[in-house]
Design an enzyme around this catalytic site. Sequence first.
Site, PDB file in Angstrom:
ATOM      1  N   GLU A  47      -7.042   3.009 -39.482  1.00  0.00           N
ATOM      2  CA  GLU A  47      -5.655   3.494 -39.348  1.00  0.00           C
ATOM      3  C   GLU A  47      -5.120   3.307 -37.924  1.00  0.00           C
ATOM      4  O   GLU A  47      -4.257   4.060 -37.480  1.00  0.00           O
ATOM      5  CB  GLU A  47      -5.588   4.974 -39.758  1.00  0.00           C
TER       6      GLU A  47
ATOM      7  N   VAL B 224      -9.668  15.231 -45.069  1.00  0.00           N
ATOM      8  CA  VAL B 224      -8.636  14.276 -44.644  1.00  0.00           C
ATOM      9  C   VAL B 224      -7.741  14.009 -45.855  1.00  0.00           C
ATOM     10  O   VAL B 224      -8.236  13.835 -46.979  1.00  0.00           O
ATOM     11  CB  VAL B 224      -9.243  12.974 -44.061  1.00  0.00           C
ATOM     12  N   PHE B 225      -6.431  14.041 -45.621  1.00  0.00           N
ATOM     13  CA  PHE B 225      -5.462  13.829 -46.694  1.00  0.00           C
ATOM     14  C   PHE B 225      -4.963  12.389 -46.647  1.00  0.00           C
ATOM     15  O   PHE B 225      -4.504  11.919 -45.603  1.00  0.00           O
ATOM     16  CB  PHE B 225      -4.282  14.800 -46.530  1.00  0.00           C
ATOM     17  N   GLY B 226      -5.043  11.692 -47.773  1.00  0.00           N
ATOM     18  CA  GLY B 226      -4.550  10.315 -47.871  1.00  0.00           C
ATOM     19  C   GLY B 226      -3.328  10.256 -48.765  1.00  0.00           C
ATOM     20  O   GLY B 226      -3.288  10.890 -49.832  1.00  0.00           O
ATOM     21  N   TYR B 227      -2.315   9.512 -48.331  1.00  0.00           N
ATOM     22  CA  TYR B 227      -1.072   9.413 -49.110  1.00  0.00           C
ATOM     23  C   TYR B 227      -0.677   7.961 -49.366  1.00  0.00           C
ATOM     24  O   TYR B 227       0.285   7.691 -50.069  1.00  0.00           O
ATOM     25  CB  TYR B 227       0.066  10.140 -48.373  1.00  0.00           C
ATOM     26  N   GLY B 228      -1.425   7.007 -48.770  1.00  0.00           N
ATOM     27  CA  GLY B 228      -1.133   5.583 -48.966  1.00  0.00           C
ATOM     28  C   GLY B 228      -2.378   4.907 -49.527  1.00  0.00           C
ATOM     29  O   GLY B 228      -2.910   5.326 -50.563  1.00  0.00           O
ATOM     30  N   SER B 229      -2.869   3.902 -48.801  1.00  0.00           N
ATOM     31  CA  SER B 229      -4.061   3.201 -49.306  1.00  0.00           C
ATOM     32  C   SER B 229      -5.269   4.127 -49.380  1.00  0.00           C
ATOM     33  O   SER B 229      -6.200   3.874 -50.151  1.00  0.00           O
ATOM     34  CB  SER B 229      -4.383   1.996 -48.419  1.00  0.00           C
TER      35      SER B 229
HETATM   36  C1  SIN Z   1      -2.906   6.960 -45.769  1.00  0.00           C
HETATM   37  O1  SIN Z   1      -3.230   6.311 -46.762  1.00  0.00           O
HETATM   38  O2  SIN Z   1      -3.081   8.202 -45.749  1.00  0.00           O
HETATM   39  C2  SIN Z   1      -2.351   6.329 -44.536  1.00  0.00           C
HETATM   40  C3  SIN Z   1      -1.584   5.081 -44.746  1.00  0.00           C
HETATM   41  C4  SIN Z   1      -2.374   3.932 -45.302  1.00  0.00           C
HETATM   42  O3  SIN Z   1      -3.483   3.659 -44.823  1.00  0.00           O
HETATM   43  O4  SIN Z   1      -1.887   3.288 -46.226  1.00  0.00           O
END
Ligand code: SIN
Length: 192
Positions: free
Chosen positions: A98, A23-28
Amino acid sequence: MSFDTSQINKLRQDLRDQESVWVFGYGSLIYKADFPYFERKPAQIRGWSRRFWQGSHDHRGTPEHPGRVVTLVARDETCVGMAYRVAPDTFDHLDVREKNGYLRFETPLYFLDGTTAQALVYIATEGNAAWLGEAPIEEIAAHIARSHGTSGANRDYLLALEASLKELGAHDPHVFAIADALRALEAKSGGA
Ligand code: SIN
């Protein structure tokens, strides 16, 4: 679409017969890994750019006063973040975390060490029920400065994201400009 996308996401990919899933995360998800994982590696995905255009009615705001969090919008750019290899049942937790408008999408993943894999990524697409959309940088910063939710202050989300991107060596003009605008606003109003 309702605000709660967790049930929709369960039906989007059948992960039951997989041993593990990236799983790729880009925010939190870059800086707050509140789930077990087998491994964690910096990575990027292509064709996407991070934007503070999604409303947060749960974590960083309230139903009456939603905060602003990041989603991805289609752009001819790369987005740097953090990838986790997790057990399929970890998505039970991630889908709830999410749930405010994000849907799971499949994407090729490019690790910063040169290897590749397939991954899932949560994206809140334009027009979802919690979508707030584009606004001037100063307006987004002011919105973040006044928003709070059950996961804490919206400003802490922004500043933790900025710090984790800098740690990854990622340049994100949108996030960095909003963080600068927030600091300017807080300096003007005498602190956080
Ligand atoms: C993420 O981090 O990939 C999704 C957005 C978030 O939860 O901030």
